[in-house]
Design a protein around this motif. Structure first.
Motif, PDB file in Angstrom:
ATOM      1  N   GLY A   8      26.658 -80.943  43.269  1.00 19.21           N
ATOM      2  CA  GLY A   8      27.971 -81.478  43.621  1.00 19.21           C
ATOM      3  C   GLY A   8      28.934 -81.638  42.460  1.00 19.21           C
ATOM      4  O   GLY A   8      28.952 -80.864  41.517  1.00 19.21           O
ATOM      5  N   SER A  31      23.280 -83.843  43.820  1.00 18.65           N
ATOM      6  CA  SER A  31      23.071 -83.885  42.372  1.00 18.65           C
ATOM      7  C   SER A  31      24.411 -83.873  41.645  1.00 18.65           C
ATOM      8  O   SER A  31      25.262 -83.021  41.918  1.00 18.65           O
ATOM      9  CB  SER A  31      22.251 -82.669  41.937  1.00 18.65           C
ATOM     10  OG  SER A  31      22.183 -82.639  40.528  1.00 18.65           O
ATOM     11  N   ARG A  35      29.293 -86.721  34.735  1.00 12.77           N
ATOM     12  CA  ARG A  35      30.495 -86.719  33.872  1.00 12.77           C
ATOM     13  C   ARG A  35      31.453 -87.868  34.235  1.00 12.77           C
ATOM     14  O   ARG A  35      32.100 -88.417  33.372  1.00 12.77           O
ATOM     15  CB  ARG A  35      31.274 -85.411  34.030  1.00 12.77           C
ATOM     16  CG  ARG A  35      30.470 -84.165  33.795  1.00 12.77           C
ATOM     17  CD  ARG A  35      30.462 -83.776  32.321  1.00 12.77           C
ATOM     18  NE  ARG A  35      30.017 -82.404  32.209  1.00 12.77           N
ATOM     19  CZ  ARG A  35      28.747 -82.041  32.111  1.00 12.77           C
ATOM     20  NH1 ARG A  35      27.804 -82.951  32.078  1.00 12.77           N
ATOM     21  NH2 ARG A  35      28.423 -80.765  32.031  1.00 12.77           N
ATOM     22  N   PHE A  51      19.442 -80.912  34.512  1.00 15.64           N
ATOM     23  CA  PHE A  51      18.034 -80.639  34.830  1.00 15.64           C
ATOM     24  C   PHE A  51      17.301 -80.066  33.616  1.00 15.64           C
ATOM     25  O   PHE A  51      16.086 -80.002  33.604  1.00 15.64           O
ATOM     26  CB  PHE A  51      17.945 -79.612  35.962  1.00 15.64           C
ATOM     27  CG  PHE A  51      18.532 -80.087  37.257  1.00 15.64           C
ATOM     28  CD1 PHE A  51      17.784 -80.861  38.138  1.00 15.64           C
ATOM     29  CD2 PHE A  51      19.844 -79.775  37.607  1.00 15.64           C
ATOM     30  CE1 PHE A  51      18.324 -81.288  39.343  1.00 15.64           C
ATOM     31  CE2 PHE A  51      20.384 -80.206  38.805  1.00 15.64           C
ATOM     32  CZ  PHE A  51      19.634 -80.965  39.673  1.00 15.64           C
ATOM     33  N   GLY A  52      18.079 -79.597  32.638  1.00 15.75           N
ATOM     34  CA  GLY A  52      17.467 -78.909  31.503  1.00 15.75           C
ATOM     35  C   GLY A  52      17.423 -77.410  31.761  1.00 15.75           C
ATOM     36  O   GLY A  52      16.350 -76.804  31.714  1.00 15.75           O
ATOM     37  N   HIS A  74      32.215 -77.148  41.325  1.00 11.42           N
ATOM     38  CA  HIS A  74      33.567 -76.611  41.107  1.00 11.42           C
ATOM     39  C   HIS A  74      33.469 -75.122  40.764  1.00 11.42           C
ATOM     40  O   HIS A  74      32.568 -74.716  40.030  1.00 11.42           O
ATOM     41  CB  HIS A  74      34.215 -77.394  39.956  1.00 11.42           C
ATOM     42  CG  HIS A  74      35.660 -77.111  39.798  1.00 11.42           C
ATOM     43  ND1 HIS A  74      36.126 -76.016  39.111  1.00 11.42           N
ATOM     44  CD2 HIS A  74      36.754 -77.773  40.251  1.00 11.42           C
ATOM     45  CE1 HIS A  74      37.445 -76.016  39.137  1.00 11.42           C
ATOM     46  NE2 HIS A  74      37.855 -77.076  39.826  1.00 11.42           N
ATOM     47  N   GLN A  79      28.126 -72.427  34.438  1.00 11.39           N
ATOM     48  CA  GLN A  79      26.740 -72.515  33.967  1.00 11.39           C
ATOM     49  C   GLN A  79      25.793 -72.998  35.058  1.00 11.39           C
ATOM     50  O   GLN A  79      24.770 -72.389  35.320  1.00 11.39           O
ATOM     51  CB  GLN A  79      26.680 -73.477  32.753  1.00 11.39           C
ATOM     52  CG  GLN A  79      25.330 -73.495  32.078  1.00 11.39           C
ATOM     53  CD  GLN A  79      24.923 -72.126  31.566  1.00 11.39           C
ATOM     54  OE1 GLN A  79      25.633 -71.513  30.786  1.00 11.39           O
ATOM     55  NE2 GLN A  79      23.803 -71.614  32.052  1.00 11.39           N
ATOM     56  N   ILE A  80      26.160 -74.089  35.703  1.00 12.66           N
ATOM     57  CA  ILE A  80      25.259 -74.649  36.727  1.00 12.66           C
ATOM     58  C   ILE A  80      25.111 -73.670  37.900  1.00 12.66           C
ATOM     59  O   ILE A  80      24.033 -73.564  38.494  1.00 12.66           O
ATOM     60  CB  ILE A  80      25.723 -76.068  37.194  1.00 12.66           C
ATOM     61  CG1 ILE A  80      24.685 -76.712  38.108  1.00 12.66           C
ATOM     62  CG2 ILE A  80      27.084 -76.042  37.855  1.00 12.66           C
ATOM     63  CD1 ILE A  80      23.419 -77.137  37.470  1.00 12.66           C
ATOM     64  N   LYS A 199      43.415 -74.874  36.081  1.00 15.47           N
ATOM     65  CA  LYS A 199      42.363 -73.916  36.422  1.00 15.47           C
ATOM     66  C   LYS A 199      42.653 -73.423  37.834  1.00 15.47           C
ATOM     67  O   LYS A 199      43.246 -74.162  38.624  1.00 15.47           O
ATOM     68  CB  LYS A 199      41.002 -74.602  36.381  1.00 15.47           C
ATOM     69  CG  LYS A 199      40.565 -74.923  34.965  1.00 15.47           C
ATOM     70  CD  LYS A 199      39.190 -75.547  34.944  1.00 15.47           C
ATOM     71  CE  LYS A 199      38.738 -75.729  33.510  1.00 15.47           C
ATOM     72  NZ  LYS A 199      37.491 -76.510  33.407  1.00 15.47           N
TER      73      LYS A 199
HETATM   74  P1  NAP Z   1      28.812 -76.372  33.809  1.00 15.42           P
HETATM   75  O1  NAP Z   1      29.442 -76.003  32.523  1.00 15.42           O
HETATM   76  O2  NAP Z   1      28.593 -75.317  34.815  1.00 15.42           O
HETATM   77  O3  NAP Z   1      27.407 -77.066  33.567  1.00 15.42           O
HETATM   78  C1  NAP Z   1      26.975 -77.551  32.312  1.00 15.42           C
HETATM   79  C2  NAP Z   1      25.684 -78.292  32.519  1.00 15.42           C
HETATM   80  O4  NAP Z   1      25.922 -79.525  33.195  1.00 15.42           O
HETATM   81  C3  NAP Z   1      24.689 -77.566  33.397  1.00 15.42           C
HETATM   82  O5  NAP Z   1      23.984 -76.578  32.685  1.00 15.42           O
HETATM   83  C4  NAP Z   1      23.830 -78.720  33.884  1.00 15.42           C
HETATM   84  O6  NAP Z   1      22.968 -79.176  32.857  1.00 15.42           O
HETATM   85  C5  NAP Z   1      24.841 -79.821  34.086  1.00 15.42           C
HETATM   86  N1  NAP Z   1      25.377 -79.870  35.444  1.00 15.42           N
HETATM   87  C6  NAP Z   1      26.550 -79.365  35.911  1.00 15.42           C
HETATM   88  N2  NAP Z   1      26.712 -79.667  37.203  1.00 15.42           N
HETATM   89  C7  NAP Z   1      25.627 -80.360  37.583  1.00 15.42           C
HETATM   90  C8  NAP Z   1      25.225 -80.978  38.792  1.00 15.42           C
HETATM   91  N3  NAP Z   1      26.001 -80.928  39.897  1.00 15.42           N
HETATM   92  N4  NAP Z   1      24.031 -81.643  38.813  1.00 15.42           N
HETATM   93  C9  NAP Z   1      23.267 -81.710  37.702  1.00 15.42           C
HETATM   94  N5  NAP Z   1      23.604 -81.169  36.512  1.00 15.42           N
HETATM   95  C10 NAP Z   1      24.768 -80.507  36.456  1.00 15.42           C
HETATM   96  O7  NAP Z   1      29.614 -77.550  34.502  1.00 15.42           O
HETATM   97  P2  NAP Z   1      30.937 -78.338  34.042  1.00 15.42           P
HETATM   98  O8  NAP Z   1      32.069 -77.393  34.090  1.00 15.42           O
HETATM   99  O9  NAP Z   1      30.624 -79.109  32.802  1.00 15.42           O
HETATM  100  O10 NAP Z   1      31.072 -79.331  35.268  1.00 15.42           O
HETATM  101  C11 NAP Z   1      30.220 -80.450  35.411  1.00 15.42           C
HETATM  102  C12 NAP Z   1      30.352 -80.986  36.807  1.00 15.42           C
HETATM  103  O11 NAP Z   1      31.704 -81.362  37.044  1.00 15.42           O
HETATM  104  C13 NAP Z   1      29.984 -79.985  37.885  1.00 15.42           C
HETATM  105  O12 NAP Z   1      29.055 -80.608  38.735  1.00 15.42           O
HETATM  106  C14 NAP Z   1      31.254 -79.638  38.593  1.00 15.42           C
HETATM  107  O13 NAP Z   1      31.098 -79.517  39.996  1.00 15.42           O
HETATM  108  C15 NAP Z   1      32.176 -80.803  38.253  1.00 15.42           C
HETATM  109  N6  NAP Z   1      33.559 -80.368  38.029  1.00 15.42           N
HETATM  110  C16 NAP Z   1      33.832 -79.391  37.131  1.00 15.42           C
HETATM  111  C17 NAP Z   1      35.137 -78.976  36.958  1.00 15.42           C
HETATM  112  C18 NAP Z   1      35.472 -77.858  36.005  1.00 15.42           C
HETATM  113  O14 NAP Z   1      36.671 -77.531  35.884  1.00 15.42           O
HETATM  114  N7  NAP Z   1      34.527 -77.242  35.326  1.00 15.42           N
HETATM  115  C19 NAP Z   1      36.170 -79.573  37.697  1.00 15.42           C
HETATM  116  C20 NAP Z   1      35.855 -80.577  38.611  1.00 15.42           C
HETATM  117  C21 NAP Z   1      34.544 -80.965  38.761  1.00 15.42           C
HETATM  118  P3  NAP Z   1      21.443 -78.675  32.724  1.00 15.42           P
HETATM  119  O15 NAP Z   1      21.533 -77.275  32.203  1.00 15.42           O
HETATM  120  O16 NAP Z   1      20.836 -79.645  31.785  1.00 15.42           O
HETATM  121  O17 NAP Z   1      20.869 -78.731  34.094  1.00 15.42           O
END
Ligand code: NAP
Length: 247
Positions: A8, A31, A35, A51-52, A74, A79-80, A199
């Protein structure tokens, strides 16, 4: 009984979990990366934190006997999403990506499409002095670099939580969408915004700023989505539920 893990961190994931919780033969676990300090309330079980990597996620899926993985993260969380595709393959379980359609440029939009937030910061014309950053609080470094080159630039920044990096010459708005068109028009006018960084999130919750920018002829540095892995995809919660019911 089927156990569904929803990845999520989005409004869609919140709505999906609420829908899944009403289906008697489904047990839903959401999950979150962890952040946001105060995430939106979720129906069903919730686990928080990474999760690693893909292997860690695969272990989690196996150890917790998850039957189905639905990735409702999102569209820019690349990455996720890749980890989810690999992990579900390792664990040999059903996998679905819920990906809302991206925004498409229409007549009157002045978008500069870029690959990353770094490229967005570089693409902003030198003459622009008042910038509205809506691309998230995690990636402010490129604007810090830009402000060394153009110290007169003023930034308006909007996010749910405070960022770790503080930009000089800036104002912070702590807010969570959806935002109305009226609100966005007023904000762009009041702060005399000359360019927006966004974005290509898609969906309605934050689309009003795109319309307001069109009306006011404000350019948008539009950060493109990362490439998605292969696999089954749907674009709405309703489609995700139908997919699930066909399994
Ligand atoms: P990302 O770069 O794809 O993920 C980086 C790491 O964060 C993943 O490898 C994982 O760690 C952990 N992770 C991400 N989403 C997770 C989840 N739902 N549950 C458990 N672990 C998660 O993600 P990000 O861009 O940093 O975004 C983080 C979260 O914010 C996401 O869940 C996303 O839906 C939300 N979000 C992102 C954005 C955006 O612009 N990127 C905007 C709004 C909301 P491990 O490798 O240790 O498992």
């Amino acid at each position: 009984m089927k156990k569904v893990l929803v990845l999520g961190g989005t409004g869609d994931a919140v709505k999906l979990a609420a829908k899944l919780a009403t289906i008697p033969e489904i047990e839903v676990i959401s999950s979150l990366a962890g952040r946001t300090k105060k995430p939106a309330a979720l129906v069903g079980q919730v686990r928080i934190g990474g999760f690693g990597g893909a292997e860690g996620l695969a272990n989690y899926l196996q150890e917790n006997s998850i039957d189905i993985l639905i990735d409702a993260t999102h569209p820019c969380a690349g990455q996720i999403t890749h980890n989810g595709a690999i992990a579900s393959h390792i664990a040999n379980i059903s996998h679905l990506m819920l990906v809302r359609p991206q925004w498409e440029r229409v007549t009157g939009d002045n978008w500069i499409e870029v690959e990353s937030v770094e490229s967005a910061a570089k693409a902003i014309p030198e003459s622009v002095n008042r910038i509205f950053i809506t691309s998230g609080r995690q990636q402010l470094e490129p604007f810090l670099q830009r402000s060394h080159i153009y110290p007169k630039t003023w930034y308006l920044m909007r996010s749910i939580d405070l960022p770790d990096v503080e930009l000089p010459n800036s104002k912070m708005l702590l807010d969570r969408g959806p935002f109305s068109l009226e609100q966005e028009r007023k904000l762009l006018r009041d702060y005399q915004i000359q360019a927006i960084v966004s974005k290509n999130s898609g969906g309605n919750a934050t689309y009003a700023k795109i319309i307001a920018a069109r009306e006011l002829a404000i350019p948008i540095m539009m950060v493109q989505r990362p490439v998605m892995p292969e696999g089954e995809k749907v674009t709405s919660i309703e489609e995700a539920i139908s997919w699930l019911q066909k399994l």
